[in-house]
Design an enzyme around this catalytic site. Structure first.
Site, PDB file in Angstrom:
ATOM      1  N   ARG A  94      46.241  45.859  38.276  1.00 58.27           N
ATOM      2  CA  ARG A  94      45.050  46.375  37.428  1.00 58.27           C
ATOM      3  C   ARG A  94      43.940  47.124  38.049  1.00 58.27           C
ATOM      4  O   ARG A  94      43.393  46.588  39.218  1.00 58.27           O
ATOM      5  CB  ARG A  94      44.377  45.232  36.519  1.00 58.27           C
ATOM      6  N   ARG A 242      26.036  40.286  32.080  1.00 53.48           N
ATOM      7  CA  ARG A 242      25.946  41.907  32.074  1.00 53.48           C
ATOM      8  C   ARG A 242      24.865  42.046  30.846  1.00 53.48           C
ATOM      9  O   ARG A 242      25.219  41.253  29.661  1.00 53.48           O
ATOM     10  CB  ARG A 242      27.074  42.689  32.028  1.00 53.48           C
ATOM     11  N   GLU A 380      47.043  41.507  29.323  1.00 50.28           N
ATOM     12  CA  GLU A 380      46.955  42.742  30.126  1.00 50.28           C
ATOM     13  C   GLU A 380      48.223  42.942  31.190  1.00 50.28           C
ATOM     14  O   GLU A 380      48.809  43.954  31.559  1.00 50.28           O
ATOM     15  CB  GLU A 380      45.639  42.769  30.853  1.00 50.28           C
TER      16      GLU A 380
END
Ligand code: ADP
Length: 394
Positions: A94, A242, A380
């Site tokens: 990834r 974040r 993923e």
């Protein structure tokens, strides 16, 4: 093609891996695991396909300068010993940023690596770890083919309009555009969506990937039309640590009036904000949901408000909404967050079946909901393994 595929997802504090049989496209990984706590006291854990623990080992503290090389050496050695009579045929990584150029997975060589190095300034906290893992594998097993799968790739189908900032064109031309991330997760969801909603999967769908990092993607025909993350993985939704979308004037204020430098501002925006910053307690949604503190409730309320507002802001890109999918750690597990987001979106025609939502069922919309609401686990690693199979020479 026989043999095993190793998928790697190398971050700053963890290295996640999975081993898939190349010839079994629909099978779950034979083994999956991670090395967590990199930078502190790393722990290596792995389990087999049945979920049975194969190891959980505290590792010695690593030299930060060579940690990826050492960890990959250790991992490859462990993998080798657990392959039995099989062998590794490919490693799929990834990689967070493929820039404008890489929309599809790509076979890695020196030339591609050089191009990916140039993208480090666009993802300084993620890309270097991804590339370090690639170089470490190449060092220990130079003949093993490696590929990169990009988190930005899925969004390259977007109309330029959805990617532009209202900045002087020269900046857009040099690559200051909205790239979008979490593409492997969206790719996976786009792939399984027809199994759950049939032809509606080709319609107007918003996927909410709510993990530590969080973003949303508006899709039509199972392709990305717009997304909430932008030039970096900082934009859009409020996240664990974040801040999400922020008036850029705040950054100027921090620089000019508070005298902070770029490194301090980066730490503030990426590490000290989001759920952690607002609650002052934790970046972990479970901890906040269990807390009685007002600041924990405030953090969750803001998270939900911003998620609903962002979702509503994506609707014009696809001209309406047929289905909403929640995925990743919070999306898959927090019935409270899902219900609270959907409650703010009732005006769109969203209705939630409380019992189905509380039970984390796949379909959580009520019978009279105009919009299908689903909870789908993302994967993923499966997308990386599939790309490896596609890129393997016959
Ligand atoms: P990453 O982006 O690191 O892959 P995940 O997708 O694993 O992250 O999501 C991590 C987030 O999911 C954390 O905030 C965690 O608190 C949250 N989470 C996991 N399980 C639950 C749960 N049962 N209830 C609420 N939140 C959960």
């Amino acid at each position: 093609m026989t043999g095993d595929i190793l998928t790697l997802n190398a971050g700053s504090s963890s290295l996640k891996f999975a081993i898939f049989e190349a010839e079994q496209p629909d099978a779950r990984p034979r083994i999956s695991g991670k090395i967590s706590g990199i930078g502190g006291a790393p722990v290596f854990s792995a389990k087999d396909a049945a979920g049975i623990a194969l190891t959980s080992t505290q590792l010695a503290k690593l030299n930060p300068a060579s940690s990826h090389e050492e960890l990959i050496a250790l991992l490859l050695d462990w993998v080798e010993r657990h392959l039995g009579d099989r062998s590794l045929t490919m490693v799929g990584h990834r990689v967070v940023h493929g820039g404008r150029h890489f929309s599809q997975p790509v076979r890695l060589d020196d030339n591609v690596l050089r191009q990916l190095d140039e993208l480090v300034p666009l993802a300084p906290l993620h890309q270097p770890h991804n590339l370090a893992a690639i170089r470490a594998v190449a060092k220990w097993l130079p003949d093993l083919p490696q590929i990169a799968c990009f988190d930005t790739g899925f969004h390259r189908t977007q109309d330029p309009l959805a990617t532009l900032f209202a900045l002087p064109r020269a900046l857009s031309d040099e690559g200051v555009i909205r790239y979008g991330f979490h593409g492997l997760s969206y790719d996976y969801i786009a792939g399984v969506l027809p199994d759950h909603i049939g032809a509606k999967a080709e319609g107007r769908v918003i996927v909410a990937h709510l993990g530590n990092g969080a973003s949303m993607c508006a899709m039509q025909n199972r392709r990305s039309v717009a997304t909430s993350m932008g030039f970096t993985a900082l934009d859009g939704l409020m996240m664990g640590r974040r801040c999400g979308a922020l008036d850029p004037g705040v950054v100027l204020y921090l620089l000019q009036s508070k005298g902070m430098d770029a490194t301090q501002i980066e730490a503030l925006l990426y590490q000290q904000s989001g759920l952690l910053g607002v609650s002052g307690i934790s970046n972990d949604m479970r901890v906040l949901e269990d807390s009685d503190a007002q600041s924990a409730r405030d953090a969750i309320d803001l998270y939900v408000y911003r998620a609903a507002s962002t979702l509503a802001g994506l609707v014009p890109a696809i001209g309406g909404l047929d289905a909403l999918v929640f995925t990743a750690g919070i999306g898959e597990n927090s019935s409270h967050v899902r219900r609270a987001i959907c409650d703010r979106l009732q005006w769109l025609g969203i209705g939630v079946d409380e019992a189905a939502n509380d039970a984390n069922e796949i379909r959580i919309s009520s019978a009279d909901s105009a919009i299908d609401v689903l909870v789908l686990p993302t994967d993923e690693e499966a997308v990386i393994a599939a790309a490896c199979r596609t890129l393997m020479e016959p």
